[in-house]
Each structure stands twice: as structure tokens, then as C-alpha cells.
Design a protein around this motif. Structure first.
Motif, PDB file in Angstrom:
ATOM      1  N   TYR A 291      30.379  12.859  16.986  1.00 48.92           N
ATOM      2  CA  TYR A 291      29.024  12.415  16.614  1.00 48.92           C
ATOM      3  C   TYR A 291      28.395  11.712  17.802  1.00 48.92           C
ATOM      4  CZ  TYR A 291      25.583   9.081  14.753  1.00 48.92           C
ATOM      5  OH  TYR A 291      24.469   8.306  14.552  1.00 48.92           O
ATOM      6  N   ASP A 292      27.224  12.192  18.230  1.00 50.04           N
ATOM      7  CA  ASP A 292      26.470  11.587  19.328  1.00 50.04           C
ATOM      8  C   ASP A 292      25.216  10.940  18.743  1.00 50.04           C
ATOM      9  OD1 ASP A 292      25.525  12.698  22.656  1.00 50.04           O
ATOM     10  OD2 ASP A 292      24.946  10.916  21.543  1.00 50.04           O
ATOM     11  N   GLU A 293      25.266   9.615  18.633  1.00 51.92           N
ATOM     12  CA  GLU A 293      24.150   8.882  18.008  1.00 51.92           C
ATOM     13  C   GLU A 293      22.875   8.990  18.822  1.00 51.92           C
ATOM     14  OE1 GLU A 293      21.571   5.343  17.712  1.00 51.92           O
ATOM     15  OE2 GLU A 293      23.069   5.674  19.277  1.00 51.92           O
ATOM     16  N   SER A 294      22.972   8.984  20.141  1.00 57.22           N
ATOM     17  CA  SER A 294      21.780   9.019  20.998  1.00 57.22           C
ATOM     18  C   SER A 294      21.022  10.342  20.859  1.00 57.22           C
ATOM     19  CB  SER A 294      22.160   8.795  22.460  1.00 57.22           C
ATOM     20  OG  SER A 294      22.977   9.849  22.937  1.00 57.22           O
ATOM     21  N   LYS A 295      21.740  11.415  20.521  1.00 58.23           N
ATOM     22  CA  LYS A 295      21.109  12.731  20.349  1.00 58.23           C
ATOM     23  C   LYS A 295      20.939  13.103  18.881  1.00 58.23           C
ATOM     24  CE  LYS A 295      23.069  14.531  24.655  1.00 58.23           C
ATOM     25  NZ  LYS A 295      23.969  15.556  25.258  1.00 58.23           N
TER      26      LYS A 295
ATOM     27  N   ARG B 185      32.779  24.851  15.789  1.00 60.38           N
ATOM     28  CA  ARG B 185      32.026  26.107  15.878  1.00 60.38           C
ATOM     29  C   ARG B 185      30.524  25.950  15.680  1.00 60.38           C
ATOM     30  NH1 ARG B 185      36.691  27.221  13.238  1.00 60.38           N
ATOM     31  NH2 ARG B 185      35.744  26.784  11.221  1.00 60.38           N
ATOM     32  N   GLU B 186      30.047  24.760  15.335  1.00 64.55           N
ATOM     33  CA  GLU B 186      28.623  24.598  15.055  1.00 64.55           C
ATOM     34  C   GLU B 186      28.155  23.175  15.332  1.00 64.55           C
ATOM     35  OE1 GLU B 186      30.102  24.757  10.454  1.00 64.55           O
ATOM     36  OE2 GLU B 186      28.205  25.699  10.974  1.00 64.55           O
ATOM     37  N   GLU B 187      26.832  23.049  15.475  1.00 65.99           N
ATOM     38  CA  GLU B 187      26.214  21.748  15.705  1.00 65.99           C
ATOM     39  C   GLU B 187      25.158  21.492  14.640  1.00 65.99           C
ATOM     40  OE1 GLU B 187      24.556  21.633  19.588  1.00 65.99           O
ATOM     41  OE2 GLU B 187      26.494  21.748  20.616  1.00 65.99           O
ATOM     42  N   PHE B 188      24.966  20.201  14.311  1.00 67.83           N
ATOM     43  CA  PHE B 188      23.979  19.823  13.306  1.00 67.83           C
ATOM     44  C   PHE B 188      23.105  18.696  13.844  1.00 67.83           C
ATOM     45  CE2 PHE B 188      27.814  21.259  11.103  1.00 67.83           C
ATOM     46  CZ  PHE B 188      27.313  22.259  10.279  1.00 67.83           C
ATOM     47  N   ILE B 189      21.814  18.847  13.707  1.00 68.05           N
ATOM     48  CA  ILE B 189      20.881  17.782  14.073  1.00 68.05           C
ATOM     49  C   ILE B 189      20.623  16.911  12.848  1.00 68.05           C
ATOM     50  CG2 ILE B 189      18.558  17.236  14.889  1.00 68.05           C
ATOM     51  CD1 ILE B 189      20.353  18.419  17.016  1.00 68.05           C
ATOM     52  N   LEU B 190      20.759  15.616  13.011  1.00 63.82           N
ATOM     53  CA  LEU B 190      20.556  14.683  11.909  1.00 63.82           C
ATOM     54  C   LEU B 190      19.105  14.230  11.827  1.00 63.82           C
ATOM     55  CD1 LEU B 190      23.673  12.365  12.445  1.00 63.82           C
ATOM     56  CD2 LEU B 190      23.513  14.376  10.967  1.00 63.82           C
ATOM     57  N   THR B 191      18.670  13.958  10.610  1.00 59.41           N
ATOM     58  CA  THR B 191      17.366  13.322  10.438  1.00 59.41           C
ATOM     59  C   THR B 191      17.477  11.858  10.865  1.00 59.41           C
ATOM     60  OG1 THR B 191      17.804  12.569   8.187  1.00 59.41           O
ATOM     61  CG2 THR B 191      16.919  14.806   8.448  1.00 59.41           C
ATOM     62  N   LYS B 192      16.363  11.180  10.964  1.00 56.05           N
ATOM     63  CA  LYS B 192      16.378   9.765  11.357  1.00 56.05           C
ATOM     64  C   LYS B 192      17.215   8.933  10.387  1.00 56.05           C
ATOM     65  CE  LYS B 192      13.364   5.821  12.335  1.00 56.05           C
ATOM     66  NZ  LYS B 192      11.952   5.331  12.388  1.00 56.05           N
ATOM     67  N   LYS B 193      17.026   9.159   9.085  1.00 55.44           N
ATOM     68  CA  LYS B 193      17.780   8.406   8.078  1.00 55.44           C
ATOM     69  C   LYS B 193      19.272   8.713   8.170  1.00 55.44           C
ATOM     70  CE  LYS B 193      14.376   7.613   4.395  1.00 55.44           C
ATOM     71  NZ  LYS B 193      14.025   7.930   2.987  1.00 55.44           N
ATOM     72  N   GLU B 194      19.611   9.993   8.325  1.00 51.05           N
ATOM     73  CA  GLU B 194      21.018  10.386   8.418  1.00 51.05           C
ATOM     74  C   GLU B 194      21.684   9.747   9.630  1.00 51.05           C
ATOM     75  OE1 GLU B 194      20.520  14.845   6.368  1.00 51.05           O
ATOM     76  OE2 GLU B 194      20.539  14.590   8.551  1.00 51.05           O
ATOM     77  N   ASN B 195      20.943   9.714  10.742  1.00 45.13           N
ATOM     78  CA  ASN B 195      21.474   9.147  11.984  1.00 45.13           C
ATOM     79  C   ASN B 195      21.763   7.653  11.834  1.00 45.13           C
ATOM     80  OD1 ASN B 195      22.284   9.577  14.680  1.00 45.13           O
ATOM     81  ND2 ASN B 195      20.344   8.812  15.455  1.00 45.13           N
ATOM     82  N   ILE B 196      20.816   6.944  11.245  1.00 40.85           N
ATOM     83  CA  ILE B 196      20.990   5.503  11.032  1.00 40.85           C
ATOM     84  C   ILE B 196      22.165   5.232  10.094  1.00 40.85           C
ATOM     85  CG2 ILE B 196      19.930   3.429  10.025  1.00 40.85           C
ATOM     86  CD1 ILE B 196      17.206   4.569  10.946  1.00 40.85           C
ATOM     87  N   PHE B 197      22.256   5.999   9.021  1.00 35.97           N
ATOM     88  CA  PHE B 197      23.294   5.791   8.019  1.00 35.97           C
ATOM     89  C   PHE B 197      24.685   6.086   8.588  1.00 35.97           C
ATOM     90  CE2 PHE B 197      25.138   5.050   4.115  1.00 35.97           C
ATOM     91  CZ  PHE B 197      25.748   6.143   3.543  1.00 35.97           C
ATOM     92  N   LEU B 198      24.832   7.186   9.306  1.00 36.27           N
ATOM     93  CA  LEU B 198      26.138   7.531   9.864  1.00 36.27           C
ATOM     94  C   LEU B 198      26.571   6.507  10.906  1.00 36.27           C
ATOM     95  CD1 LEU B 198      28.500   9.433   9.970  1.00 36.27           C
ATOM     96  CD2 LEU B 198      27.221  10.914  11.534  1.00 36.27           C
ATOM     97  N   LYS B 199      25.649   6.051  11.740  1.00 36.96           N
ATOM     98  CA  LYS B 199      25.983   5.023  12.732  1.00 36.96           C
ATOM     99  C   LYS B 199      26.423   3.739  12.025  1.00 36.96           C
ATOM    100  CE  LYS B 199      26.041   2.999  16.821  1.00 36.96           C
ATOM    101  NZ  LYS B 199      24.859   2.763  17.642  1.00 36.96           N
TER     102      LYS B 199
END
Length: 227
Positions: free
Chosen positions: A144-148, A155-169
Motif C-alpha cells: 500500500y502506497d499512501e502517497s499515491k 497481478r493488479e493495482e487499485f486506486i483508492l478514493t480519498k476516504k479509502e486512503n485516509i481510512f486504510l492509513k
């Protein structure tokens, strides 16, 4: 204090050690509504016992206290925990105290008198200290790359929404259950309400971007990472 700062602090716990009761009461009045929980100690020994029992996210301690000084307290804690955030308060500005404190990797060193402005700057530094870590290993082959705002699997990449990014961090940094109340306070706007359907949809979409079974629901309480 700044509303956004106060809102961010509400998900953290604080241990505040100060032997001068008048100062302790005054600072407690300022901090009381900012943190999830505040634990008060009047000397270093009591503070260390509370630290072992409560495992706070932040420690604010005076340098000179009975039984065990603030420096001794932090040095003892650092023997087993190099990461817990610490703010030291002191009436001393001489070089010897400053050098001793510098070796303890502090968030801030506040010279008394403690004003609301000094406290606000120190608490902002506490929040900002979490921004230094941006890349986390979730499980083998998953990063997980919080800055990106990116979760990358084998095998795959997922872009997080702003809320998802904050919550996972938040889940990773705090390493504990994040309650429904904390989720609503931090992720939902002040003018909006977190309905059960909205939360269910948010979690469902986030799970699609994470390793299977890594996000665990604690019934009636909130969520944590199963890592």
C-alpha cells in the motif's frame, strides 16, 4: 484550535504527566474534548504504569517530576517502543536538557509557560509525524502506497478514493480497531450523516481493493486489519 486538527486528534489517546496540579488541570481543560481518551499522571512512576496499561498514541510529559523524571520515563519507554510519539514540556531551556531530549526522538519540546498556540503547534507536529510513512506491506506481495493512494497486488493495482486512503492509513498507523464513531468523525463531512447503507457500501468497495479477509468487522464496534 483549528477544527480540522481537533477532528484528527479525536481518534487518538493521550497520556499526560505533570506533577503541578494547577498546570495539569489547565492543560487538561484545553485537551479534554480533543482526544478519544486522556490518562493523567502526577509523577513518572504513575505515568509508566499507565503507559503499560493503556498504550497511548501520544505522551505529553513534564521533564522534572517526582519518583521518575520525564526524561527517565521516556528513556524507559524507548527501550521497548521506539515509535510512540512524545512531547516534552519543561521550564528549562539550557543546552544539557535540550540535548538529552533530542536523543529521544521527540515530536516537540515545549518551553513553559504552555500556551494554546505552543500546544497547537506541537499537536499539529504530532499529526504530521504520521505523514512520514507512506509505503506499507500489507501481506506478502501486497503493498500500500499512501502517497499515491495505491494498493498493489501480485497481478493488479487499485486506486483508492480519498476516504479509502485516509481510512486504510488510519488502520495501519494506529494498529487497532477503528470504531464506527471514529469513522464518522474523520471520513464523513461535518454536514453529512454516516448511514448504515453508506458505510456498508464504502466497506464493500474498499474490500474489493484489498487482500481477501484482511479487513475484519468487529461486530458492534468497528473495523481492524487482520495482519
Amino acid at each position: 484550535m483549528d477544527y480540522n486538527l481537533v477532528n484528527q486528534l479525536r481518534s487518538f489517546t493521550l497520556l499526560y504527566a505533570e506533577d503541578e496540579i494547577g498546570i495539569q488541570n489547565n492543560i487538561f481543560e484545553i485537551l479534554d474534548c480533543m482526544f478519544k481518551n486522556i490518562y493523567l499522571a502526577k509523577d513518572g512512576e504513575e505515568a509508566y504504569k499507565l503507559y503499560l496499561e493503556k498504550k497511548p498514541d501520544l505522551i505529553i510529559t513534564d521533564i522534572k517530576m517526582p519518583k521518575m523524571s520525564g526524561l527517565e520515563l521516556v528513556k524507559k519507554i524507548r527501550e521497548s517502543n521506539p515509535k510512540v510519539r512524545v512531547i516534552i514540556t519543561s521550564a528549562h531551556t539550557d543546552l544539557e536538557y535540550l540535548l538529552d531530549a533530542t536523543e529521544l526522538h521527540l515530536v516537540k519540546y515545549i518551553v513553559k509557560p504552555i500556551t494554546e498556540e505552543k500546544l497547537s503547534l506541537a499537536l499539529k507536529a504530532f499529526i504530521d509525524s504520521f505523514e512520514n510513512s507512506t509505503i506499507f506491506n500489507l501481506i506478502p506481495l501486497w503493498v500500500y502506497d499512501e502517497s499515491k493512494a495505491l494498493v498493489k497486488g501480485p497481478r493488479e493495482e487499485f486506486i483508492l478514493t480519498k476516504k479509502e486512503n485516509i481510512f486504510l492509513k488510519m488502520l495501519l498507523v494506529k494498529g487497532r480497531i477503528i470504531t464506527y464513531h471514529e469513522i464518522e468523525n474523520i471520513l464523513w463531512e461535518e454536514t453529512s450523516i454516516m448511514t448504515q447503507n453508506a458505510l456498508r457500501l464504502f466497506i464493500k468497495n474498499l474490500r474489493k481493493k484489498l487482500p481477501k479477509n484482511i479487513l475484519k468487522n468487529i461486530q458492534g464496534t468497528g473495523y481492524r486489519l487482520n495482519i
